[in-house]
Each structure stands twice: as structure tokens, then as C-alpha cells.
Design an enzyme around this catalytic site. Structure first.
Site, PDB file in Angstrom:
ATOM      1  N   HIS A  30       0.842  -1.207   0.000  1.00  0.00           N
ATOM      2  CA  HIS A  30       0.000   0.000   0.000  1.00  0.00           C
ATOM      3  C   HIS A  30       0.875   1.254   0.000  1.00  0.00           C
ATOM      4  CE1 HIS A  30      -2.693  -2.985   2.098  1.00  0.00           C
ATOM      5  NE2 HIS A  30      -3.497  -2.544   1.156  1.00  0.00           N
ATOM      6  N   GLY A 139      -3.380  -1.678  -7.092  1.00  0.00           N
ATOM      7  CA  GLY A 139      -2.261  -2.589  -7.283  1.00  0.00           C
ATOM      8  C   GLY A 139      -2.563  -3.649  -8.337  1.00  0.00           C
TER       9      GLY A 139
END
Ligand code: PAF
Length: 262
Positions: A30, A139
Site C-alpha cells: 500500500h 495494485g
């Protein structure tokens, strides 16, 4: 100290060009999204919301790691300007319409988790409506999710650019995931077979490698066309191998680009 925003009203008072949606339990993966965001604008907003709509299994929802205090520190260290951590009531007031995710949402992750992607798209659309970003970062580890979000943004003509961030791995190859904290030492070792298999050049060899690890239970291993998420064909420009399976009840995903051409 990083700003913590809980209400729609407080959020509406500010402008954050870059948005990184998460379900918390932040890790270096993250943080890499936040850092990528910082390269686009100074003002990066991170959301932390464990979305009940995308969990078909209540046990999985209950077990999902929650760590707001640590998350705030990690978001701040990566350079985020603020964290939006709404309640379920803020995200889902009565009138929210569920987004239908289409046929690709029934494949692979969607086949294993009925309704999962409709839940993901519904929350992402709601978060976009609330945060109104110019860029949103996701992602590549959740490659099917990324595909479906890009498709939704295109179909709904949302004025948001979706930025894909590469998978971040542990030094031994394991793709970072919030679920990794649920792996014990032996599980963690067994999980390495996933990234190891992806080093092979074709599916047959990958299957052979995976078969060496009894602690890994394969769900799917497939080569897909990145543009359609369908099978590779003569028109395929970019191919990707996607894989998912379980180690001791923990579902793990990974994928790898296989270059261009059919
Ligand atoms: O990838 C995630 O963490 C979640 O699916 C997302 C995109 C934040 C939606 O809840």
C-alpha cells in the site's frame, strides 16, 4: 499528525487529486501505491474501509485484519495527506445502487467468490463519488479487480485516470498481501511455491512446480489476454498468467506478465 476524516461533509471541504482506496491492514505494498501517488500530486488521500459487500463469507469478513492506529502511521510515513475512514452508514446510505460487474466478474476470483466484484465496484464507485479524484491507484496484484475497475470507469465515463501499480514482493518472492499475517511459519514457506511457479515460462511447467508443494491447494492457474480477460488469441497484445489458491485456508493471489503476442 496525519489528518483523519470520517464524514462526507469534512471530505467535501477538501480537494485531493490522488486517491488510494484500501481496506486497511496497510503494508509496504500500500505504501508503494501512496508513494506512486505522491509522484502525481502532493495531496494523496487514502481510504480505509473494510467493505462488507465484497465478502461473501462472513467468517472472512470477521477475520479481516483491522489496525487503524498502525495504518495511520504507515500512511503518514508513505506521505499521504489524509486518511478517510468512514463508517458503513456513510458509505451505504439506503439509496445506494449495486453496480453489476458483467461476465468477467463471474470468472476466476468471481467464480470462487460469488458477488465479490459487484461489491468491489459498488464501493469503488461510491468512494469515487465521495472523493472525486483525478487519479486513483490500484495494485496489479488484484489484476481482475484492476481490469473490472478500469472497465467500469470507461463504461460510466468517469473523469478519473486509473493508475496501475506493480506488485511488491518480499525478498523471497511472496507477493505482499494483508492476508499474509494469517500465515504461520510453515504456511509462509508453502506459499512461496506460488511465486516460484511463476518463474517458469509456460503453464505446464508451472503446474509441475506447484505439484511439489502439498501445502498449497490450487484454485486456478490461467493465461489471459490483458485487454479482454478472455483466453489468449491471435489478437492478443499482452498476456498474463493469473493464479490463486489456498495455504491452510488463506486465499492467496499472484500474477505475472508473460509479454506480448499470442
Ligand atoms: O483492493 C482492495 O483493497 C479493495 O478491494 C478495494 C479496492 C479497496 C475496495 O474495497
Amino acid at each position: 499528525m496525519i489528518e483523519l476524516i470520517n464524514s462526507e461533509q469534512d471530505l467535501a471541504r477538501q480537494n485531493f487529486p490522488v486517491f488510494v482506496p484500501t481496506m486497511g491492514a496497510l503494508h509496504a505494498g500500500h505504501q508503494s501505491l501512496i508513494k506512486l501517488g505522491k509522484s502525481l500530486s502532493e495531496s494523496v488521500l487514502v481510504s480505509i474501509f473494510v467493505n462488507p459487500l465484497q465478502f461473501e463469507n462472513q467468517d472472512d469478513l470477521a477475520k479481516y485484519p483491522r489496525s487503524l492506529e498502525a495504518d495511520l502511521k504507515l500512511a503518514e510515513a508513505a506521505g499521504a495527506a489524509a486518511v478517510f475512514a468512514p463508517t458503513v452508514e456513510v458509505i451505504y446510505p439506503a439509496e445506494i445502487k449495486k453496480i453489476s460487474a458483467g461476465a468477467v466478474a463471474d470468472l476466476y476470483e468471481g467464480a470462487a467468490r460469488t458477488g465479490h466484484f459487484a461489491g468491489v465496484l459498488t464501493v469503488v464507485k461510491r468512494l469515487f463519488d465521495l472523493t472525486k479524484p483525478k487519479f486513483a491507484i490500484f495494485g496489479e496484484k488484484d489484476f481482475q479487480q484492476l481490469f473490472l475497475i478500469k472497465k467500469m470507469v470507461k463504461e460510466l465515463e468517469l473523469p478519473i485516470e486509473i493508475i496501475a501499480a506493480p506488485i511488491i514482493r518480499e525478498p523471497d518472492g511472496l507477493a505482499l498481501s494483508s492476508r499474509n499475517v494469517r500465515l504461520n511459519e510453515a504456511d509462509r514457506k508453502a506459499a512461496l511455491i506460488i511465486s516460484k511457479s511463476l518463474q517458469e515460462s509456460n503453464l505446464q511447467e508451472m503446474h509441475k512446480v506447484l505439484a511439489q508443494e502439498p501445502g498449497f491447494k490450487l484454485d486456478y492457474l490461467a493465461e489471459i489476454d490483458e485487454q479482454t480477460f478472455g483466453p489468449v488469441s491471435a489478437n492478443t497484445q499482452n498476456k498474463r498468467v493469473i493464479i490463486a489458491g489456498w495455504v491452510n485456508g488463506v486465499r492467496l493471489l499472484d500474477n505475472k506478465s508473460m509479454g506480448s503476442g499470442a
